[in-house]
Design a protein around this motif. Sequence first.
Motif, PDB file in Angstrom:
ATOM      1  N   ILE B 111      40.944  45.898  29.778  1.00  0.00           N
ATOM      2  CA  ILE B 111      39.489  45.770  29.661  1.00  0.00           C
ATOM      3  C   ILE B 111      39.100  44.518  28.880  1.00  0.00           C
ATOM      4  O   ILE B 111      38.223  43.759  29.277  1.00  0.00           O
ATOM      5  N   TRP B 112      39.763  44.302  27.717  1.00  0.00           N
ATOM      6  CA  TRP B 112      39.304  43.241  26.837  1.00  0.00           C
ATOM      7  C   TRP B 112      40.278  42.075  26.730  1.00  0.00           C
ATOM      8  O   TRP B 112      40.064  41.171  25.957  1.00  0.00           O
ATOM      9  N   GLY B 113      41.364  42.085  27.480  1.00  0.00           N
ATOM     10  CA  GLY B 113      42.308  40.988  27.395  1.00  0.00           C
ATOM     11  C   GLY B 113      43.298  41.194  26.273  1.00  0.00           C
ATOM     12  O   GLY B 113      43.195  42.123  25.488  1.00  0.00           O
ATOM     13  N   THR B 114      44.271  40.305  26.205  1.00  0.00           N
ATOM     14  CA  THR B 114      45.316  40.489  25.208  1.00  0.00           C
ATOM     15  C   THR B 114      45.042  39.722  23.920  1.00  0.00           C
ATOM     16  O   THR B 114      45.702  39.954  22.919  1.00  0.00           O
ATOM     17  N   ASP B 115      44.108  38.806  23.941  1.00  0.00           N
ATOM     18  CA  ASP B 115      43.781  38.082  22.710  1.00  0.00           C
ATOM     19  C   ASP B 115      42.914  38.958  21.811  1.00  0.00           C
ATOM     20  O   ASP B 115      42.164  39.795  22.301  1.00  0.00           O
ATOM     21  N   SER B 208      38.533  46.687  11.827  1.00  0.00           N
ATOM     22  CA  SER B 208      38.023  45.590  12.659  1.00  0.00           C
ATOM     23  C   SER B 208      36.800  44.953  12.018  1.00  0.00           C
ATOM     24  O   SER B 208      36.602  43.745  12.107  1.00  0.00           O
ATOM     25  N   PHE B 209      35.997  45.741  11.316  1.00  0.00           N
ATOM     26  CA  PHE B 209      34.856  45.158  10.596  1.00  0.00           C
ATOM     27  C   PHE B 209      35.362  44.186   9.546  1.00  0.00           C
ATOM     28  O   PHE B 209      34.852  43.085   9.375  1.00  0.00           O
ATOM     29  N   ARG B 210      36.373  44.646   8.824  1.00  0.00           N
ATOM     30  CA  ARG B 210      36.904  43.832   7.737  1.00  0.00           C
ATOM     31  C   ARG B 210      37.570  42.566   8.248  1.00  0.00           C
ATOM     32  O   ARG B 210      37.436  41.508   7.677  1.00  0.00           O
ATOM     33  N   SER B 211      38.361  42.736   9.345  1.00  0.00           N
ATOM     34  CA  SER B 211      39.106  41.577   9.854  1.00  0.00           C
ATOM     35  C   SER B 211      38.219  40.622  10.613  1.00  0.00           C
ATOM     36  O   SER B 211      38.525  39.450  10.744  1.00  0.00           O
ATOM     37  N   GLY B 212      37.141  41.159  11.183  1.00  0.00           N
ATOM     38  CA  GLY B 212      36.286  40.315  12.003  1.00  0.00           C
ATOM     39  C   GLY B 212      36.762  40.253  13.444  1.00  0.00           C
ATOM     40  O   GLY B 212      36.240  39.490  14.245  1.00  0.00           O
ATOM     41  N   PHE B 213      37.771  41.033  13.796  1.00  0.00           N
ATOM     42  CA  PHE B 213      38.177  41.061  15.190  1.00  0.00           C
ATOM     43  C   PHE B 213      38.890  42.366  15.492  1.00  0.00           C
ATOM     44  O   PHE B 213      39.365  43.043  14.604  1.00  0.00           O
ATOM     45  N   ALA B 214      38.929  42.697  16.780  1.00  0.00           N
ATOM     46  CA  ALA B 214      39.654  43.893  17.225  1.00  0.00           C
ATOM     47  C   ALA B 214      40.901  43.417  17.951  1.00  0.00           C
ATOM     48  O   ALA B 214      40.840  42.490  18.758  1.00  0.00           O
ATOM     49  N   SER B 215      42.022  44.031  17.657  1.00  0.00           N
ATOM     50  CA  SER B 215      43.270  43.589  18.270  1.00  0.00           C
ATOM     51  C   SER B 215      44.080  44.795  18.725  1.00  0.00           C
ATOM     52  O   SER B 215      44.033  45.851  18.101  1.00  0.00           O
ATOM     53  N   THR B 216      44.848  44.616  19.809  1.00  0.00           N
ATOM     54  CA  THR B 216      45.648  45.732  20.294  1.00  0.00           C
ATOM     55  C   THR B 216      46.972  45.845  19.555  1.00  0.00           C
ATOM     56  O   THR B 216      47.728  46.774  19.782  1.00  0.00           O
ATOM     57  N   GLU B 217      47.249  44.898  18.662  1.00  0.00           N
ATOM     58  CA  GLU B 217      48.559  44.914  18.008  1.00  0.00           C
ATOM     59  C   GLU B 217      48.604  45.749  16.747  1.00  0.00           C
ATOM     60  O   GLU B 217      49.679  46.026  16.220  1.00  0.00           O
TER      61      GLU B 217
ATOM     62  N   MET C  44      53.615  35.856  31.758  1.00  0.00           N
ATOM     63  CA  MET C  44      52.458  36.202  32.579  1.00  0.00           C
ATOM     64  C   MET C  44      51.962  37.607  32.286  1.00  0.00           C
ATOM     65  O   MET C  44      50.955  38.047  32.815  1.00  0.00           O
ATOM     66  N   SER C  45      52.710  38.344  31.467  1.00  0.00           N
ATOM     67  CA  SER C  45      52.221  39.659  31.066  1.00  0.00           C
ATOM     68  C   SER C  45      52.569  39.847  29.601  1.00  0.00           C
ATOM     69  O   SER C  45      53.374  39.116  29.055  1.00  0.00           O
ATOM     70  N   GLY C  46      51.967  40.814  28.970  1.00  0.00           N
ATOM     71  CA  GLY C  46      52.208  41.005  27.553  1.00  0.00           C
ATOM     72  C   GLY C  46      51.179  40.236  26.739  1.00  0.00           C
ATOM     73  O   GLY C  46      50.210  39.697  27.258  1.00  0.00           O
ATOM     74  N   PHE C  47      51.429  40.148  25.432  1.00  0.00           N
ATOM     75  CA  PHE C  47      50.363  39.619  24.584  1.00  0.00           C
ATOM     76  C   PHE C  47      50.151  38.122  24.758  1.00  0.00           C
ATOM     77  O   PHE C  47      49.112  37.599  24.400  1.00  0.00           O
ATOM     78  N   ALA C  48      51.127  37.408  25.329  1.00  0.00           N
ATOM     79  CA  ALA C  48      50.950  35.962  25.510  1.00  0.00           C
ATOM     80  C   ALA C  48      50.500  35.626  26.918  1.00  0.00           C
ATOM     81  O   ALA C  48      50.484  34.465  27.319  1.00  0.00           O
ATOM     82  N   ALA C  49      50.106  36.651  27.660  1.00  0.00           N
ATOM     83  CA  ALA C  49      49.794  36.463  29.076  1.00  0.00           C
ATOM     84  C   ALA C  49      48.723  35.400  29.305  1.00  0.00           C
ATOM     85  O   ALA C  49      48.779  34.653  30.279  1.00  0.00           O
TER      86      ALA C  49
END
Lengths: 281, 293, 397
Positions: B111-115, B208-217, C44-49
């Motif tokens: 949905i939101w990408g990996t970044d 996420s509020f504190r960090s300023g971003f939401a991350s999947t890691e 192409m997949s994973g967090f660096a995709a």
Amino acid sequence: MIDHLFFTGINILLAWSAYIVLLSGSLSFAQGAFMAIGCYIAGVLTVKFGWALEPALVVAAFGTAFIGAAIGYPALRTRGLYLILLTVGVTFVVRVGLEQFEYVGGVLGFGGMLGATVWHVGVAVVIVGAALCVLSVSPWQRVLDAIREDEAVAESLGINAAKVSVACFSAGAGVAAIAGGLYGHYMAFVRPEIFDILISIFVVLYVILGGVNNMWGAVLGAAILTLVPEYVRVLSEWRPTAYGVVIVLLLLFRPMGLLTFRIVTVRLPNSPRETASNQSA
Amino acid sequence: MLAGQIINGLVVGSMYAMVAVGFTLVLGVLDKLNFAHPEVFMFGGFVGFVVVSTGVPFWVALPAAAVVGGILGLFVEWVSFRRFTGPDGHITAALSSLAVGLILIDVTQKIWGTDPVGFSLPASISSGGIDVAGITVSYLQVIILLSTLALMAGLHFLILHTQLGRSIRAIAEAPVFASLYGINGRRVTQKTFVVSSSLAAIAGTFLSFRSGFASTEVGLVFGLKALAIMAIGGIGDMRGAVIVGLLLGVLEALAFQFGMGVLSDVAVWFAMILFLLVRPEGLFRTRTREGRA
Amino acid sequence: MNALRVLLLTKMIGVALAATFLLGLRPALAEQKPLIKIGHLAAMSGFAAVYGRTQKLAIDMAVKDVNDSGGINGSKIVVLTQDDQLSPAQAVRLYRSLARQGVFAVIGPMSGTQWETVSPMSKRMKVPTIGVNAAKPGITVRPWSIRLVAVEDTIVPEAVGEFFKSYPKIKSIVIVGDVREASSKAAAEMYGKQAAKHGIKVLDTISFSTRATDLSPVAIKIKGLKPDAVLYAGFIPTALLLSKSMQAQGVSMPVLGNGIIWPGNFPHAAGDAGRNWHTMGYSTNKLSSGDAKLYGSFAKRYLAIAAKDSALQQPANISNNTVAYDAVMLLAKIMRKAKISGATDIQEAREKIKNGINATKTYVGLNKYRIRDTGDAYIRARAMRIDTKNKVWHFIK
């Protein structure tokens, strides 16, 4: 193709290393750490001291087994979840330790080791596999079963559960070390970051999904989880979800893993352990 | 500066505490590890992101996270835990919840990408704050600290003084007898999951509020730390989880202060190993189910 | 069987044989020259995709440009992209697989660990390999591999020098580095040396870990030390953490980040907290050191294609994807000159490409490259800061 075989073989060895520890009733998430230690010991021997690969692997295996025993002796006093977490902690600590160790390159990594081939892996798999087969039809299998089922009862039957558990932990570490040494000498370059907690988690998954009751479960789990993602690259976009769905379905329908049979143990007549185990079964 | 680091560390620790408490609640009551817990925490961060970026007042994210977390908790309970109730079920349920966690991560990334996705809270609460002990404690941090205390107090009240709490304690002590007393195991289990997961999601929003971003890691890292916190504090011991969580926040801050920042995220593992070897029953000598014959 | 049937059968067989012969001939007659295959290893997949995807975008543009202008001595090129998920083991496997598939050269893989593993392999397997990402110095093994990226032993000194010159009031700094990651650890050490060279005092070196989830203690420490600037070495997630923490603590001195935070979405994600952040690189969305006209049209096309990718935050950050484009173009140039086509024997083609690469001393494409003896490129590095309104990097001056 050869690469597939090589990495599958490595994963089978790693899965077996976790299986050996599981035989005595403990779940270890430290196999990644022992893989790293084995890789580095073997690498140092071949690169810095000019040894040949095979003796380096043997020394690495025994050295890591010794370290495994040293860690296992105090660690196995804890039980259950605490033990599991302790092994997780070991993995983290080993990785940080290797990063600080400048002699082997620290964070920057360590390279130059060469010489592992599919044949080496094949031989290692055959040797370890044979050993496990022999174990499963020997009286020791019963001893391990007893410890796994109920340690207190096993102790009352005269089995030194602590010693056996540490021995298993140590043996598991040795096998993981062999896998690590072979891996390093194939890739020719490693960094501590490769030996992440995720390796340890995946290794446990191989065993559990394949079937915990016998040695072939580990083989199947390792083979399937290594090869299927390769050949179903179509799914790679959705790989984690695919993994997740497969695991959930598998667990719903075959919670004991894919291979649930126990290897039939040979009944050696008139063996005292055999009689005792019969009574407790 | 030292006092400032400690205060800041307490705020960080309060988030650890919230995640660990939820984890240990389910573990203590059901004797099961819910590996989807850290990923619900992770998802809470994205709830925060969505709420803030749609222009709705930021505090709406908190009840939103609670609701989303609760729903996810119910889902996890239904998929991963309901079927596996036997003695061997522990590992199976844990694995199944791990799988659900993986799926949640993947769906979130689709949905939101990996970044990491960045967002900003109104400057008034993220930058403005009270200056104490040489540091700036932003209003946001004050809100987090107070909310955590309130939620922990609420949880404490729930467990000790309500019907639900009594049922939870009964099941934790002796599940067989609890059902004899007419306690509906399934209902209580569901409610436990709802409470635990809501807390996790709220903690994720705070992060996420504190960090300023939401991350999947973040799920993996926080989840593993929460496990270590539980090991030190005692499995099933909520008091232990809170105290150790807070202490960990302070410990990590001090690691930076004294030049050992590189060890900050493994500090907890060193501490845990030390503890387990010295005092295996946990901080308050909690008796786990394994301790009983 | 009677004689009539035998005759019929013989006729049928004869016709069948003739048809087969003719059909077999037809492809040969209408045959285009076979395709030239080039391998590409990326995540192409994973967090660096997202990095792999944007790199492929640039590569596909290059492939189109090469093929539209007539291909190479009659052959079109095709790039086989393989997803290595940033794993060294996968990179090894896929590299071998690409070599077996008869690629003439390989572009990639992306990460430092992967490059350090694959570069020696290029020598053992005799496959020309061009690196377009990893920037850690000293890990390229000639003569079969080179890197078109500039590496940190030139980037860091140049960019740090420009940074200090742009802010002449800087007398003291604090270095903040991720010492659990190879490239950042090396960069942090270089910062120290550069500071010494410029006579600037290092008040402290604060290390942190890649997986840190909170860097507020670092911001607090910086607040206490009061340096004139901060030099940061690490990944984007921790850069974001640090920028927000620093903003929360009210510390706003200039921060110079290393090249790792140049690609990716830092300008978007940091928002206002990135106001005082800088990085090092060699191009922005508007300008580069290479052919200005070529770059202008490339950038316009790239941004237009990237705008259609819903997972990318807009405007897309072109950053170092120019190098991947140039890698394809350089290979095309070498192959044209060496009269390679899809019909050339694989080993011969690879040998010629290797020779062509090693004979290349400079190249001007989207960037201006000078190939060094180490096998890495030199591209003039610049310091850049964030344009918070447009969420892009731009040169300081």
